[in-house]
Scaffold this motif. Structure first.
Motif, PDB file in Angstrom:
ATOM      1  N   GLU A 198     -44.949 -46.974 -76.977  1.00 41.65           N
ATOM      2  CA  GLU A 198     -44.403 -48.435 -77.211  1.00 41.65           C
ATOM      3  C   GLU A 198     -42.850 -48.479 -77.204  1.00 41.65           C
ATOM      4  O   GLU A 198     -42.068 -47.467 -77.825  1.00 41.65           O
ATOM      5  CB  GLU A 198     -44.815 -49.009 -78.534  1.00 41.65           C
ATOM      6  CG  GLU A 198     -46.256 -49.580 -78.318  1.00 41.65           C
ATOM      7  CD  GLU A 198     -46.523 -50.100 -79.782  1.00 41.65           C
ATOM      8  OE1 GLU A 198     -46.013 -51.001 -80.525  1.00 41.65           O
ATOM      9  OE2 GLU A 198     -47.797 -50.059 -80.030  1.00 41.65           O
ATOM     10  N   GLU A 199     -42.055 -49.455 -76.884  1.00 45.17           N
ATOM     11  CA  GLU A 199     -40.850 -49.948 -77.115  1.00 45.17           C
ATOM     12  C   GLU A 199     -40.479 -49.580 -78.264  1.00 45.17           C
ATOM     13  O   GLU A 199     -41.073 -49.976 -79.448  1.00 45.17           O
ATOM     14  CB  GLU A 199     -40.661 -51.199 -76.783  1.00 45.17           C
ATOM     15  CG  GLU A 199     -39.666 -51.936 -76.188  1.00 45.17           C
ATOM     16  CD  GLU A 199     -38.993 -51.519 -74.974  1.00 45.17           C
ATOM     17  OE1 GLU A 199     -38.289 -50.461 -74.575  1.00 45.17           O
ATOM     18  OE2 GLU A 199     -39.939 -51.571 -73.775  1.00 45.17           O
ATOM     19  N   GLY A 200     -39.060 -48.997 -78.501  1.00 44.34           N
ATOM     20  CA  GLY A 200     -38.627 -48.802 -79.811  1.00 44.34           C
ATOM     21  C   GLY A 200     -38.988 -47.348 -80.573  1.00 44.34           C
ATOM     22  O   GLY A 200     -38.360 -46.979 -81.370  1.00 44.34           O
ATOM     23  N   THR A 201     -39.898 -46.566 -79.935  1.00 43.12           N
ATOM     24  CA  THR A 201     -40.401 -45.367 -80.372  1.00 43.12           C
ATOM     25  C   THR A 201     -39.546 -44.433 -79.828  1.00 43.12           C
ATOM     26  O   THR A 201     -38.801 -44.375 -79.102  1.00 43.12           O
ATOM     27  CB  THR A 201     -41.805 -45.136 -79.912  1.00 43.12           C
ATOM     28  OG1 THR A 201     -41.844 -44.989 -78.594  1.00 43.12           O
ATOM     29  CG2 THR A 201     -42.844 -46.274 -80.518  1.00 43.12           C
ATOM     30  N   ILE A 202     -39.419 -43.162 -80.598  1.00 45.45           N
ATOM     31  CA  ILE A 202     -38.738 -42.001 -80.375  1.00 45.45           C
ATOM     32  C   ILE A 202     -38.739 -41.502 -79.010  1.00 45.45           C
ATOM     33  O   ILE A 202     -37.933 -41.321 -78.008  1.00 45.45           O
ATOM     34  CB  ILE A 202     -38.823 -40.772 -81.353  1.00 45.45           C
ATOM     35  CG1 ILE A 202     -38.299 -41.250 -82.705  1.00 45.45           C
ATOM     36  CG2 ILE A 202     -38.073 -39.575 -80.886  1.00 45.45           C
ATOM     37  CD1 ILE A 202     -38.741 -40.275 -83.989  1.00 45.45           C
ATOM     38  N   ARG A 203     -40.100 -41.427 -78.601  1.00 45.82           N
ATOM     39  CA  ARG A 203     -40.488 -40.956 -77.151  1.00 45.82           C
ATOM     40  C   ARG A 203     -40.178 -41.882 -76.349  1.00 45.82           C
ATOM     41  O   ARG A 203     -39.862 -41.360 -75.236  1.00 45.82           O
ATOM     42  CB  ARG A 203     -41.989 -40.465 -77.235  1.00 45.82           C
ATOM     43  CG  ARG A 203     -42.444 -39.064 -78.031  1.00 45.82           C
ATOM     44  CD  ARG A 203     -43.810 -38.735 -78.137  1.00 45.82           C
ATOM     45  NE  ARG A 203     -43.948 -37.447 -78.529  1.00 45.82           N
ATOM     46  CZ  ARG A 203     -45.227 -37.060 -79.201  1.00 45.82           C
ATOM     47  NH1 ARG A 203     -46.091 -38.065 -79.205  1.00 45.82           N
ATOM     48  NH2 ARG A 203     -45.410 -35.865 -79.378  1.00 45.82           N
ATOM     49  N   ARG A 204     -40.417 -42.862 -76.421  1.00 46.47           N
ATOM     50  CA  ARG A 204     -40.004 -44.165 -75.523  1.00 46.47           C
ATOM     51  C   ARG A 204     -38.445 -44.224 -74.869  1.00 46.47           C
ATOM     52  O   ARG A 204     -38.067 -43.924 -73.988  1.00 46.47           O
ATOM     53  CB  ARG A 204     -40.393 -45.408 -75.973  1.00 46.47           C
ATOM     54  CG  ARG A 204     -40.041 -46.746 -74.928  1.00 46.47           C
ATOM     55  CD  ARG A 204     -40.815 -46.431 -73.491  1.00 46.47           C
ATOM     56  NE  ARG A 204     -40.481 -47.426 -72.778  1.00 46.47           N
ATOM     57  CZ  ARG A 204     -41.286 -48.667 -72.559  1.00 46.47           C
ATOM     58  NH1 ARG A 204     -42.625 -48.617 -73.065  1.00 46.47           N
ATOM     59  NH2 ARG A 204     -41.042 -49.502 -71.823  1.00 46.47           N
ATOM     60  N   GLU A 205     -37.795 -43.939 -76.270  1.00 48.81           N
ATOM     61  CA  GLU A 205     -36.260 -43.797 -76.076  1.00 48.81           C
ATOM     62  C   GLU A 205     -35.726 -42.493 -75.536  1.00 48.81           C
ATOM     63  O   GLU A 205     -34.828 -42.447 -74.572  1.00 48.81           O
ATOM     64  CB  GLU A 205     -35.619 -44.147 -77.440  1.00 48.81           C
ATOM     65  CG  GLU A 205     -34.313 -44.654 -77.283  1.00 48.81           C
ATOM     66  CD  GLU A 205     -33.974 -45.777 -78.288  1.00 48.81           C
ATOM     67  OE1 GLU A 205     -32.664 -45.873 -78.750  1.00 48.81           O
ATOM     68  OE2 GLU A 205     -34.805 -46.556 -78.632  1.00 48.81           O
ATOM     69  N   TYR A 206     -36.220 -41.457 -75.943  1.00 47.37           N
ATOM     70  CA  TYR A 206     -35.487 -40.092 -75.529  1.00 47.37           C
ATOM     71  C   TYR A 206     -36.536 -39.129 -74.724  1.00 47.37           C
ATOM     72  O   TYR A 206     -35.849 -38.256 -74.246  1.00 47.37           O
ATOM     73  CB  TYR A 206     -35.223 -39.515 -76.965  1.00 47.37           C
ATOM     74  CG  TYR A 206     -34.088 -40.198 -77.684  1.00 47.37           C
ATOM     75  CD1 TYR A 206     -32.937 -40.443 -77.259  1.00 47.37           C
ATOM     76  CD2 TYR A 206     -34.484 -40.894 -78.830  1.00 47.37           C
ATOM     77  CE1 TYR A 206     -31.992 -41.214 -78.284  1.00 47.37           C
ATOM     78  CE2 TYR A 206     -33.733 -41.610 -79.760  1.00 47.37           C
ATOM     79  CZ  TYR A 206     -32.385 -41.679 -79.211  1.00 47.37           C
ATOM     80  OH  TYR A 206     -31.621 -42.330 -80.063  1.00 47.37           O
ATOM     81  N   ALA A 207     -37.400 -39.209 -74.816  1.00 44.18           N
ATOM     82  CA  ALA A 207     -38.525 -38.327 -74.114  1.00 44.18           C
ATOM     83  C   ALA A 207     -38.377 -38.519 -72.557  1.00 44.18           C
ATOM     84  O   ALA A 207     -37.994 -39.647 -71.866  1.00 44.18           O
ATOM     85  CB  ALA A 207     -40.028 -38.353 -74.333  1.00 44.18           C
ATOM     86  N   THR A 208     -38.608 -37.253 -71.743  1.00 43.95           N
ATOM     87  CA  THR A 208     -38.387 -37.263 -70.265  1.00 43.95           C
ATOM     88  C   THR A 208     -39.293 -36.683 -69.553  1.00 43.95           C
ATOM     89  O   THR A 208     -39.513 -36.967 -68.365  1.00 43.95           O
ATOM     90  CB  THR A 208     -37.023 -36.392 -70.009  1.00 43.95           C
ATOM     91  OG1 THR A 208     -37.243 -35.238 -70.535  1.00 43.95           O
ATOM     92  CG2 THR A 208     -35.621 -36.894 -70.448  1.00 43.95           C
ATOM     93  N   ASP A 209     -40.658 -36.576 -70.124  1.00 45.69           N
ATOM     94  CA  ASP A 209     -41.515 -35.591 -69.541  1.00 45.69           C
ATOM     95  C   ASP A 209     -42.615 -35.824 -70.507  1.00 45.69           C
ATOM     96  O   ASP A 209     -42.513 -36.065 -71.602  1.00 45.69           O
ATOM     97  CB  ASP A 209     -40.899 -34.268 -69.406  1.00 45.69           C
ATOM     98  CG  ASP A 209     -41.677 -33.283 -68.678  1.00 45.69           C
ATOM     99  OD1 ASP A 209     -41.431 -32.712 -67.671  1.00 45.69           O
ATOM    100  OD2 ASP A 209     -42.673 -32.758 -69.495  1.00 45.69           O
ATOM    101  N   ILE A 210     -43.739 -35.524 -70.040  1.00 51.34           N
ATOM    102  CA  ILE A 210     -45.076 -35.481 -70.909  1.00 51.34           C
ATOM    103  C   ILE A 210     -45.072 -34.294 -72.031  1.00 51.34           C
ATOM    104  O   ILE A 210     -45.261 -34.490 -73.176  1.00 51.34           O
ATOM    105  CB  ILE A 210     -46.426 -35.618 -70.219  1.00 51.34           C
ATOM    106  CG1 ILE A 210     -47.621 -36.012 -71.088  1.00 51.34           C
ATOM    107  CG2 ILE A 210     -46.527 -34.203 -69.304  1.00 51.34           C
ATOM    108  CD1 ILE A 210     -48.761 -36.172 -70.387  1.00 51.34           C
TER     109      ILE A 210
END
Ligand code: RTP
Ligand code: MG
Length: 139
Positions: free
Chosen positions: A97-109
């Motif tokens: 979801e928008e605003g989550t850490i992974r949405r914002e910063y992750a680049t890969d599964i």
């Protein structure tokens, strides 16, 4: 009060976002009860992720988790296992979801910045994997 184990994975440490991640926890009213930076060996990573040992991504995941230092934390708060996973977002950043850490910063599964325990039993195992009771401050 519930506890969970949080890890800022090697990609998160490398991106210099330790403070960003911690700020999100603290802003949500979650308390840090223990924290340290370590660099896992392959066998330590395999032990931590033993539940995934039959998965196809196990070798790659344990290589990644040993590729640099990580920050391990015990988080404390009401319903903190679920709260932390909400703040992290879905495993696959594309579905997070928008605003989550992974949405914002992750680049890969796989390189998805953070780990969080998924249930009380796994939280107990994971916390004791890294911390003894003298290293955890309830506050
Ligand atoms: P975590 O355990 O790290 O908090 O993440 P999670 O519960 O959201 O995901 P889980 O299914 O437990 O998977 C553990 C970690 O393995 C990597 N992964 N790679 N290549 C793949 O398909 C794949 N799937 C999972 C991710 O780093 C995931 O966080
Ligand atoms: Mg998991």
């Amino acid at each position: 009060m519930e506890r969970t184990l949080s890890i800022i994975k090697p990609d998160g440490v490398a991106k210099n976002i330790i403070g960003e991640v911690i700020k999100r926890f603290e802003s949500a009213g979650i308390k840090i009860a223990a924290m340290k930076m370590i660099h896992l060996t392959k066998s330590q990573a395999q032990g931590f992720y033993a539940v995934h040992k039959e998965r196809p991504f196990f070798d790659s995941l344990t290589d990644f988790m040993t590729s640099g230092p990580i920050v391990v934390m015990v988080l404390e708060g009401e319903n903190v296992i679920a709260e932390n996973r909400k703040i992290m977002g879905a495993t696959n950043f594309k579905e997070a979801e928008e605003g989550t850490i992974r949405r914002e910063y992750a680049t890969d599964i796989e390189k998805n910045v953070v780990h969080g325990s998924d249930a009380p039993e796994t939280a107990a195992f994971e916390i004791s994997y890294f911390f003894n009771h003298l290293e955890i401050q309830s506050r």
